[in-house]
Design a protein around this motif. Structure first.
Motif, PDB file in Angstrom:
ATOM      1  N   LYS A 129       0.912  -1.295   0.145  1.00  0.00           N
ATOM      2  CA  LYS A 129       0.170   0.044  -0.041  1.00  0.00           C
ATOM      3  C   LYS A 129       0.958   1.236  -0.128  1.00  0.00           C
ATOM      4  O   LYS A 129       1.859   1.336   0.552  1.00  0.00           O
ATOM      5  CB  LYS A 129      -0.795  -0.045   1.057  1.00  0.00           C
ATOM      6  N   SER A 130       0.456   2.291  -0.677  1.00  0.00           N
ATOM      7  CA  SER A 130       1.152   3.560  -0.702  1.00  0.00           C
ATOM      8  C   SER A 130       0.788   4.147   0.719  1.00  0.00           C
ATOM      9  O   SER A 130      -0.175   3.915   1.250  1.00  0.00           O
ATOM     10  CB  SER A 130       0.391   4.372  -1.661  1.00  0.00           C
ATOM     11  N   TYR A 131       1.623   4.947   1.158  1.00  0.00           N
ATOM     12  CA  TYR A 131       1.663   5.850   2.332  1.00  0.00           C
ATOM     13  C   TYR A 131       0.435   6.460   2.298  1.00  0.00           C
ATOM     14  O   TYR A 131       0.108   6.811   3.571  1.00  0.00           O
ATOM     15  CB  TYR A 131       3.044   6.698   2.536  1.00  0.00           C
ATOM     16  N   LYS A 132       0.083   7.183   1.363  1.00  0.00           N
ATOM     17  CA  LYS A 132      -1.126   8.160   1.365  1.00  0.00           C
ATOM     18  C   LYS A 132      -2.636   7.477   1.474  1.00  0.00           C
ATOM     19  O   LYS A 132      -3.314   8.190   1.974  1.00  0.00           O
ATOM     20  CB  LYS A 132      -1.110   8.840   0.175  1.00  0.00           C
ATOM     21  N   HIS A 133      -2.254   6.119   1.498  1.00  0.00           N
ATOM     22  CA  HIS A 133      -3.761   5.503   1.812  1.00  0.00           C
ATOM     23  C   HIS A 133      -3.862   4.669   3.188  1.00  0.00           C
ATOM     24  O   HIS A 133      -4.808   3.868   3.510  1.00  0.00           O
ATOM     25  CB  HIS A 133      -3.938   4.270   0.750  1.00  0.00           C
ATOM     26  N   VAL A 134      -2.727   4.605   3.974  1.00  0.00           N
ATOM     27  CA  VAL A 134      -2.701   4.160   5.219  1.00  0.00           C
ATOM     28  C   VAL A 134      -2.278   5.394   6.378  1.00  0.00           C
ATOM     29  O   VAL A 134      -1.941   6.250   6.084  1.00  0.00           O
ATOM     30  CB  VAL A 134      -1.706   3.135   5.468  1.00  0.00           C
ATOM     31  N   GLN A 135      -2.861   4.978   7.720  1.00  0.00           N
ATOM     32  CA  GLN A 135      -2.601   5.865   8.965  1.00  0.00           C
ATOM     33  C   GLN A 135      -1.852   5.169   9.864  1.00  0.00           C
ATOM     34  O   GLN A 135      -2.509   3.952  10.249  1.00  0.00           O
ATOM     35  CB  GLN A 135      -3.871   6.377   9.416  1.00  0.00           C
ATOM     36  N   LEU A 136      -0.558   5.430  10.223  1.00  0.00           N
ATOM     37  CA  LEU A 136       0.086   4.579  11.051  1.00  0.00           C
ATOM     38  C   LEU A 136      -0.288   4.744  12.496  1.00  0.00           C
ATOM     39  O   LEU A 136      -0.498   6.022  12.902  1.00  0.00           O
ATOM     40  CB  LEU A 136       1.963   4.929  10.843  1.00  0.00           C
ATOM     41  N   VAL A 137      -0.151   3.637  13.121  1.00  0.00           N
ATOM     42  CA  VAL A 137      -0.398   3.604  14.703  1.00  0.00           C
ATOM     43  C   VAL A 137       0.898   3.366  15.161  1.00  0.00           C
ATOM     44  O   VAL A 137       1.236   2.278  15.418  1.00  0.00           O
ATOM     45  CB  VAL A 137      -1.512   2.681  15.080  1.00  0.00           C
ATOM     46  N   LYS A 138       1.759   4.316  15.634  1.00  0.00           N
ATOM     47  CA  LYS A 138       2.956   4.238  16.249  1.00  0.00           C
ATOM     48  C   LYS A 138       2.757   3.923  17.884  1.00  0.00           C
ATOM     49  O   LYS A 138       3.614   3.275  18.462  1.00  0.00           O
ATOM     50  CB  LYS A 138       3.680   5.281  16.012  1.00  0.00           C
ATOM     51  N   LYS A 139       1.913   4.501  18.453  1.00  0.00           N
ATOM     52  CA  LYS A 139       1.662   4.254  19.863  1.00  0.00           C
ATOM     53  C   LYS A 139       0.827   3.233  20.336  1.00  0.00           C
ATOM     54  O   LYS A 139      -0.547   3.569  20.088  1.00  0.00           O
ATOM     55  CB  LYS A 139       1.217   5.519  20.441  1.00  0.00           C
ATOM     56  N   LEU A 140       1.424   2.021  20.399  1.00  0.00           N
ATOM     57  CA  LEU A 140       0.301   0.936  21.159  1.00  0.00           C
ATOM     58  C   LEU A 140       0.257   0.690  22.536  1.00  0.00           C
ATOM     59  O   LEU A 140       1.319   0.752  23.176  1.00  0.00           O
ATOM     60  CB  LEU A 140       1.028  -0.462  20.279  1.00  0.00           C
ATOM     61  N   PRO A 141      -0.889   0.422  22.996  1.00  0.00           N
ATOM     62  CA  PRO A 141      -1.054   0.028  24.405  1.00  0.00           C
ATOM     63  C   PRO A 141      -0.529  -1.095  24.848  1.00  0.00           C
ATOM     64  O   PRO A 141      -0.154  -2.164  24.044  1.00  0.00           O
ATOM     65  CB  PRO A 141      -2.725   0.036  24.332  1.00  0.00           C
ATOM     66  N   GLN A 142      -0.223  -0.972  26.179  1.00  0.00           N
ATOM     67  CA  GLN A 142       0.654  -2.172  26.600  1.00  0.00           C
ATOM     68  C   GLN A 142      -0.227  -3.387  26.500  1.00  0.00           C
ATOM     69  O   GLN A 142       0.415  -4.564  26.511  1.00  0.00           O
ATOM     70  CB  GLN A 142       0.801  -1.765  28.110  1.00  0.00           C
ATOM     71  N   GLU A 143      -1.595  -3.249  26.710  1.00  0.00           N
ATOM     72  CA  GLU A 143      -2.365  -4.652  26.530  1.00  0.00           C
ATOM     73  C   GLU A 143      -2.262  -5.212  25.395  1.00  0.00           C
ATOM     74  O   GLU A 143      -2.282  -6.367  25.149  1.00  0.00           O
ATOM     75  CB  GLU A 143      -3.706  -4.307  26.822  1.00  0.00           C
ATOM     76  N   ALA A 144      -2.085  -4.528  24.264  1.00  0.00           N
ATOM     77  CA  ALA A 144      -1.962  -5.016  22.891  1.00  0.00           C
ATOM     78  C   ALA A 144      -0.445  -5.815  22.634  1.00  0.00           C
ATOM     79  O   ALA A 144      -0.411  -6.765  22.248  1.00  0.00           O
ATOM     80  CB  ALA A 144      -1.981  -3.952  21.721  1.00  0.00           C
ATOM     81  N   LEU A 145       0.504  -5.205  23.491  1.00  0.00           N
ATOM     82  CA  LEU A 145       1.756  -5.546  23.445  1.00  0.00           C
ATOM     83  C   LEU A 145       2.027  -6.880  24.105  1.00  0.00           C
ATOM     84  O   LEU A 145       2.893  -7.691  23.837  1.00  0.00           O
ATOM     85  CB  LEU A 145       2.871  -4.584  23.797  1.00  0.00           C
ATOM     86  N   GLU A 146       1.357  -6.809  25.145  1.00  0.00           N
ATOM     87  CA  GLU A 146       1.339  -8.052  26.238  1.00  0.00           C
ATOM     88  C   GLU A 146       0.820  -9.421  25.436  1.00  0.00           C
ATOM     89  O   GLU A 146       1.301 -10.629  25.854  1.00  0.00           O
ATOM     90  CB  GLU A 146       0.627  -7.872  27.500  1.00  0.00           C
ATOM     91  N   ALA A 147      -0.285  -9.079  24.544  1.00  0.00           N
ATOM     92  CA  ALA A 147      -0.701 -10.230  23.933  1.00  0.00           C
ATOM     93  C   ALA A 147       0.291 -10.995  22.876  1.00  0.00           C
ATOM     94  O   ALA A 147       0.028 -12.286  22.613  1.00  0.00           O
ATOM     95  CB  ALA A 147      -1.838  -9.850  23.077  1.00  0.00           C
ATOM     96  N   VAL A 148       1.177 -10.285  22.536  1.00  0.00           N
ATOM     97  CA  VAL A 148       2.000 -10.741  21.564  1.00  0.00           C
ATOM     98  C   VAL A 148       3.413 -11.562  22.087  1.00  0.00           C
ATOM     99  O   VAL A 148       3.928 -12.181  21.381  1.00  0.00           O
ATOM    100  CB  VAL A 148       2.656  -9.607  20.376  1.00  0.00           C
TER     101      VAL A 148
END
Length: 88
Positions: free
Chosen positions: A42-61
């Motif tokens: 995908k082109s950059y103009k078609h996505v919105q990056l989410v750089k700040k992830l919550p701790q709950e989401a990172l713990e699942a991985v």
């Protein structure tokens, strides 16, 4: 590790994990329909990056024994659950 929300295309408003990126494009995976061996370009103009992830989401991985595809699917699911339950 970043997430991206697609802003345009038939997969609009879906979340993906950014596998790699170059000057013009990002390569996205979700672990189920778009696996690590077949990323979505995908082109950059078609996505919105989410750089700040919550701790709950990172713990699942951070569980041992997960494949990269399973990690991507779990991260997306945990982030979507976080979005649904957060209070603004």
């Amino acid at each position: 590790m970043y997430l991206a929300r697609v802003k345009a295309g038939h997969d609009r408003n879906q979340y993906y994990v950014v596998q790699s990126q170059d000057e013009k494009f990002v390569y996205l995976v979700n672990g189920t329909t778009r696996t690590c061996d077949r990323p979505r370009k995908k082109s950059y103009k078609h996505v919105q990056l989410v750089k700040k992830l919550p701790q709950e989401a990172l713990e699942a991985v951070n569980k041992p024994g997960l494949t990269e595809n399973a990690k991507a699917a779990k991260l997306i699911k945990a982030y979507e659950q976080y979005i649904l339950t957060r209070k603004d």
